[in-house]
Design an enzyme around this catalytic site. Structure first.
Site, PDB file in Angstrom:
ATOM      1  N   LYS A 174       0.838  -1.210   0.000  1.00 53.01           N
ATOM      2  CA  LYS A 174       0.000   0.000   0.000  1.00 53.01           C
ATOM      3  C   LYS A 174       0.874   1.262   0.000  1.00 53.01           C
ATOM      4  O   LYS A 174       0.680   2.158  -0.813  1.00 53.01           O
ATOM      5  CB  LYS A 174      -0.938   0.026   1.230  1.00 53.01           C
ATOM      6  CG  LYS A 174      -1.852  -1.189   1.333  1.00 53.01           C
ATOM      7  CD  LYS A 174      -2.795  -1.103   2.524  1.00 53.01           C
ATOM      8  CE  LYS A 174      -2.106  -1.141   3.867  1.00 53.01           C
ATOM      9  NZ  LYS A 174      -1.570  -2.472   4.239  1.00 53.01           N
ATOM     10  N   ARG A 185      -9.566   0.657   8.706  1.00 47.07           N
ATOM     11  CA  ARG A 185      -9.188  -0.719   9.022  1.00 47.07           C
ATOM     12  C   ARG A 185     -10.269  -1.414   9.847  1.00 47.07           C
ATOM     13  O   ARG A 185     -10.107  -2.591  10.193  1.00 47.07           O
ATOM     14  CB  ARG A 185      -7.892  -0.719   9.823  1.00 47.07           C
ATOM     15  CG  ARG A 185      -6.614  -1.013   9.017  1.00 47.07           C
ATOM     16  CD  ARG A 185      -5.415  -0.860   9.930  1.00 47.07           C
ATOM     17  NE  ARG A 185      -4.238  -1.567   9.522  1.00 47.07           N
ATOM     18  CZ  ARG A 185      -3.220  -1.014   8.863  1.00 47.07           C
ATOM     19  NH1 ARG A 185      -3.263   0.242   8.475  1.00 47.07           N
ATOM     20  NH2 ARG A 185      -2.153  -1.722   8.589  1.00 47.07           N
ATOM     21  N   ARG A 219      12.032  -6.264   4.879  1.00 43.73           N
ATOM     22  CA  ARG A 219      12.002  -4.820   5.194  1.00 43.73           C
ATOM     23  C   ARG A 219      12.588  -4.549   6.580  1.00 43.73           C
ATOM     24  O   ARG A 219      13.198  -3.512   6.801  1.00 43.73           O
ATOM     25  CB  ARG A 219      10.556  -4.298   5.118  1.00 43.73           C
ATOM     26  CG  ARG A 219      10.463  -2.804   5.407  1.00 43.73           C
ATOM     27  CD  ARG A 219       9.106  -2.210   5.109  1.00 43.73           C
ATOM     28  NE  ARG A 219       8.073  -2.669   6.022  1.00 43.73           N
ATOM     29  CZ  ARG A 219       6.798  -2.301   5.964  1.00 43.73           C
ATOM     30  NH1 ARG A 219       6.407  -1.470   5.003  1.00 43.73           N
ATOM     31  NH2 ARG A 219       5.918  -2.762   6.817  1.00 43.73           N
ATOM     32  N   ARG A 229      11.644  -1.428  12.122  1.00 47.15           N
ATOM     33  CA  ARG A 229      10.299  -1.567  12.693  1.00 47.15           C
ATOM     34  C   ARG A 229      10.178  -2.875  13.468  1.00 47.15           C
ATOM     35  O   ARG A 229      10.349  -3.960  12.899  1.00 47.15           O
ATOM     36  CB  ARG A 229       9.251  -1.503  11.570  1.00 47.15           C
ATOM     37  CG  ARG A 229       8.947  -0.086  11.137  1.00 47.15           C
ATOM     38  CD  ARG A 229       7.995  -0.039   9.983  1.00 47.15           C
ATOM     39  NE  ARG A 229       6.716  -0.704  10.226  1.00 47.15           N
ATOM     40  CZ  ARG A 229       5.694  -0.665   9.398  1.00 47.15           C
ATOM     41  NH1 ARG A 229       5.792   0.048   8.282  1.00 47.15           N
ATOM     42  NH2 ARG A 229       4.582  -1.296   9.672  1.00 47.15           N
ATOM     43  N   ARG A 245      -0.420  -9.772  13.003  1.00 51.09           N
ATOM     44  CA  ARG A 245      -0.957  -8.690  12.149  1.00 51.09           C
ATOM     45  C   ARG A 245      -1.875  -9.279  11.074  1.00 51.09           C
ATOM     46  O   ARG A 245      -2.920  -8.699  10.751  1.00 51.09           O
ATOM     47  CB  ARG A 245       0.194  -7.899  11.514  1.00 51.09           C
ATOM     48  CG  ARG A 245       0.939  -7.040  12.531  1.00 51.09           C
ATOM     49  CD  ARG A 245       2.280  -6.560  12.000  1.00 51.09           C
ATOM     50  NE  ARG A 245       2.150  -5.583  10.932  1.00 51.09           N
ATOM     51  CZ  ARG A 245       3.183  -5.159  10.205  1.00 51.09           C
ATOM     52  NH1 ARG A 245       4.398  -5.615  10.435  1.00 51.09           N
ATOM     53  NH2 ARG A 245       2.998  -4.262   9.251  1.00 51.09           N
TER      54      ARG A 245
HETATM   55  P1  B4P Z   1       4.579  -1.504   2.135  1.00 50.95           P
HETATM   56  O1  B4P Z   1       4.049  -0.857   0.926  1.00 50.95           O
HETATM   57  O2  B4P Z   1       5.485  -0.670   2.946  1.00 50.95           O
HETATM   58  O3  B4P Z   1       3.495  -2.088   3.147  1.00 50.95           O
HETATM   59  P2  B4P Z   1       2.121  -1.449   3.654  1.00 50.95           P
HETATM   60  O4  B4P Z   1       1.094  -2.409   3.186  1.00 50.95           O
HETATM   61  O5  B4P Z   1       1.978  -0.041   3.249  1.00 50.95           O
HETATM   62  O6  B4P Z   1       2.309  -1.263   5.238  1.00 50.95           O
HETATM   63  P3  B4P Z   1       1.868  -1.915   6.592  1.00 50.95           P
HETATM   64  O7  B4P Z   1       0.488  -2.499   6.526  1.00 50.95           O
HETATM   65  O8  B4P Z   1       3.008  -2.794   6.978  1.00 50.95           O
HETATM   66  O9  B4P Z   1       1.884  -0.819   7.695  1.00 50.95           O
HETATM   67  P4  B4P Z   1       1.007   0.385   8.229  1.00 50.95           P
HETATM   68  O10 B4P Z   1       2.004   1.451   8.319  1.00 50.95           O
HETATM   69  O11 B4P Z   1      -0.225   0.681   7.455  1.00 50.95           O
HETATM   70  O12 B4P Z   1       5.315  -2.809   1.646  1.00 50.95           O
HETATM   71  C1  B4P Z   1       5.951  -3.706   2.519  1.00 50.95           C
HETATM   72  C2  B4P Z   1       7.265  -4.219   1.931  1.00 50.95           C
HETATM   73  O13 B4P Z   1       7.039  -4.903   0.728  1.00 50.95           O
HETATM   74  C3  B4P Z   1       8.249  -3.114   1.604  1.00 50.95           C
HETATM   75  O14 B4P Z   1       9.528  -3.509   2.041  1.00 50.95           O
HETATM   76  C4  B4P Z   1       8.221  -3.004   0.099  1.00 50.95           C
HETATM   77  O15 B4P Z   1       9.465  -2.625  -0.461  1.00 50.95           O
HETATM   78  C5  B4P Z   1       7.884  -4.411  -0.315  1.00 50.95           C
HETATM   79  N1  B4P Z   1       7.109  -4.475  -1.555  1.00 50.95           N
HETATM   80  C6  B4P Z   1       6.084  -3.660  -1.915  1.00 50.95           C
HETATM   81  N2  B4P Z   1       5.608  -4.021  -3.115  1.00 50.95           N
HETATM   82  C7  B4P Z   1       6.355  -5.111  -3.518  1.00 50.95           C
HETATM   83  C8  B4P Z   1       6.341  -5.943  -4.695  1.00 50.95           C
HETATM   84  N3  B4P Z   1       5.455  -5.756  -5.719  1.00 50.95           N
HETATM   85  N4  B4P Z   1       7.217  -6.965  -4.761  1.00 50.95           N
HETATM   86  C9  B4P Z   1       8.120  -7.186  -3.758  1.00 50.95           C
HETATM   87  N5  B4P Z   1       8.179  -6.420  -2.634  1.00 50.95           N
HETATM   88  C10 B4P Z   1       7.316  -5.395  -2.531  1.00 50.95           C
HETATM   89  O16 B4P Z   1       0.499  -0.093   9.690  1.00 50.95           O
HETATM   90  C11 B4P Z   1       1.366  -0.382  10.771  1.00 50.95           C
HETATM   91  C12 B4P Z   1       0.596  -0.479  12.106  1.00 50.95           C
HETATM   92  O17 B4P Z   1       0.011   0.828  12.444  1.00 50.95           O
HETATM   93  C13 B4P Z   1      -0.614  -1.418  12.158  1.00 50.95           C
HETATM   94  O18 B4P Z   1      -0.236  -2.766  12.438  1.00 50.95           O
HETATM   95  C14 B4P Z   1      -1.455  -0.789  13.332  1.00 50.95           C
HETATM   96  O19 B4P Z   1      -0.953  -1.141  14.601  1.00 50.95           O
HETATM   97  C15 B4P Z   1      -1.253   0.702  13.130  1.00 50.95           C
HETATM   98  N6  B4P Z   1      -2.316   1.308  12.307  1.00 50.95           N
HETATM   99  C16 B4P Z   1      -2.132   1.884  11.070  1.00 50.95           C
HETATM  100  N7  B4P Z   1      -3.308   2.316  10.585  1.00 50.95           N
HETATM  101  C17 B4P Z   1      -4.271   2.009  11.516  1.00 50.95           C
HETATM  102  C18 B4P Z   1      -5.685   2.167  11.568  1.00 50.95           C
HETATM  103  N8  B4P Z   1      -6.367   2.727  10.557  1.00 50.95           N
HETATM  104  N9  B4P Z   1      -6.353   1.725  12.663  1.00 50.95           N
HETATM  105  C19 B4P Z   1      -5.699   1.149  13.683  1.00 50.95           C
HETATM  106  N10 B4P Z   1      -4.357   0.955  13.696  1.00 50.95           N
HETATM  107  C20 B4P Z   1      -3.636   1.363  12.614  1.00 50.95           C
END
Ligand code: B4P
Length: 193
Positions: A14, A89, A128, A134, A146
Site C-alpha cells: 500500500k 481498518r 524490510r 520496525r 498482524r
Molecule cells: P509496504 O508498501 O510498505 O506495506 P504497507 O502495506 O503499506 O504497510 P503496513 O500495513 O506494513 O503498515 P502500516 O504502516 O499501514 O510494503 C511492505 C514491503 O514490501 C516493503 O519492504 C516493500 O518494499 C515491499 N514491496 C512492496 N511491493 C512489492 C512488490 N510488488 N514486490 C516485492 N516487494 C514489494 O500499519 C502499521 C501499524 O500501524 C498497524 O499494524 C497498526 O498497529 C497501526 N495502524 C495503522 N493504521 C491504523 C488504523 N487505521 N487503525 C488502527 N491501527 C492502525
C-alpha cells in the site's frame, strides 16, 4: 474530488504504491501508519499510546485513529483528492470516513484491494525489517498476529464498500511497476466513467 482507499494486508504494498500514485494523480497521501510513526518519533502523548499497541501488531483504538485522520484531512482542504493508505481498518472507521467526507458533500470513489499471499507477506516484511528498524516487521509471530488481526477486523472493510459497488481487487504480486500499472488501469477506468 477523487477519494481512493488503498487496501490490503500488511506488507501488501500500500505504502509503496501510494507513493507512486500520488505523483501520477496529484492526490494527498494519508497513511495512518506513517502518521502514528511520526507521533512516536516526536514522543507525543498520542505516540506514546500507539507505540506499545503497534509493536504487538494490534490495531490502535478507533477513537485515537479517527481523531488523528480527521485532523489531517481538515488541515488539507485545498487538494484534488486523497489516497487513504491503511485507513479505514475497521467498520467504525468506515463510518467515520463516510461522515467526514459527507460534511463536504464528498464520498469514497473507489477501494482498491491488493491481494497478496501470506507467505509472500512474511517474506517481504522480514526483508524490510533489515532496514526499517520496525519492531512489528522483525518478528514472524508479530507478523502472523498482524495477518490474523487483518482477517478478523479489517477484511470486513472491503466487503462494506463492495456492497456499495466500490471495491475492486487487484493482484498485488509481481514487480512494483506491474502492480502500479494494474492499479492505474482500475483508477483510469473509474475516473473516466
Ligand atoms: P509496504 O508498501 O510498505 O506495506 P504497507 O502495506 O503499506 O504497510 P503496513 O500495513 O506494513 O503498515 P502500516 O504502516 O499501514 O510494503 C511492505 C514491503 O514490501 C516493503 O519492504 C516493500 O518494499 C515491499 N514491496 C512492496 N511491493 C512489492 C512488490 N510488488 N514486490 C516485492 N516487494 C514489494 O500499519 C502499521 C501499524 O500501524 C498497524 O499494524 C497498526 O498497529 C497501526 N495502524 C495503522 N493504521 C491504523 C488504523 N487505521 N487503525 C488502527 N491501527 C492502525
Amino acid at each position: 474530488m477523487v477519494n481512493l482507499i488503498l487496501f490490503g494486508p500488511p506488507g501488501s504494498g500500500k505504502g509503496t504504491q501510494a507513493a507512486k500514485l500520488v505523483e501520477k494523480y496529484n492526490l494527498l497521501h494519508i497513511s495512518t501508519g506513517d502518521l502514528f510513526r511520526s507521533e512516536i518519533k516526536n514522543e507525543t502523548a498520542l505516540g506514546l499510546k500507539a507505540k506499545h499497541i503497534m509493536t504487538t501488531g494490534e490495531l490502535v483504538p478507533d477513537e485515537i485513529t479517527v481523531g488523528m485522520l480527521r485532523n489531517k484531512v481538515l488541515a488539507n482542504p485545498d487538494v484534488e483528492g486523497y489516497i487513504f493508505d491503511g485507513f479505514p481498518r475497521t467498520i467504525p472507521q468506515c463510518e467515520a470516513l463516510n461522515q467526514l467526507l459527507s460534511e463536504n458533500s464528498e464520498e469514497v470513489t473507489l477501494l482498491i484491494e491488493l491481494e497478496v499471499e501470506d507467505e509472500e507477506i512474511v517474506k517481504r516484511l522480514l526483508h524490510r525489517a533489515k532496514t526499517s528498524g520496525r519492531a512489528d516487521d522483525a518478528d514472524e509471530s508479530i507478523i502472523k498476529n498482524r495477518l490474523e488481526v487483518y482477517k478478523a477486523e479489517t477484511v470486513p472493510v472491503s466487503d462494506f464498500y463492495d456492497k456499495l459497488g466500490k471495491t475492486v481487487r487487484v493482484h498485488g504480486q509481481g514487480t512494483i511497476d506491474e502492480v502500479f500499472s494494474r492499479l492505474s488501469n482500475e483508477i483510469d477506468s473509474t475516473i473516466v466513467c
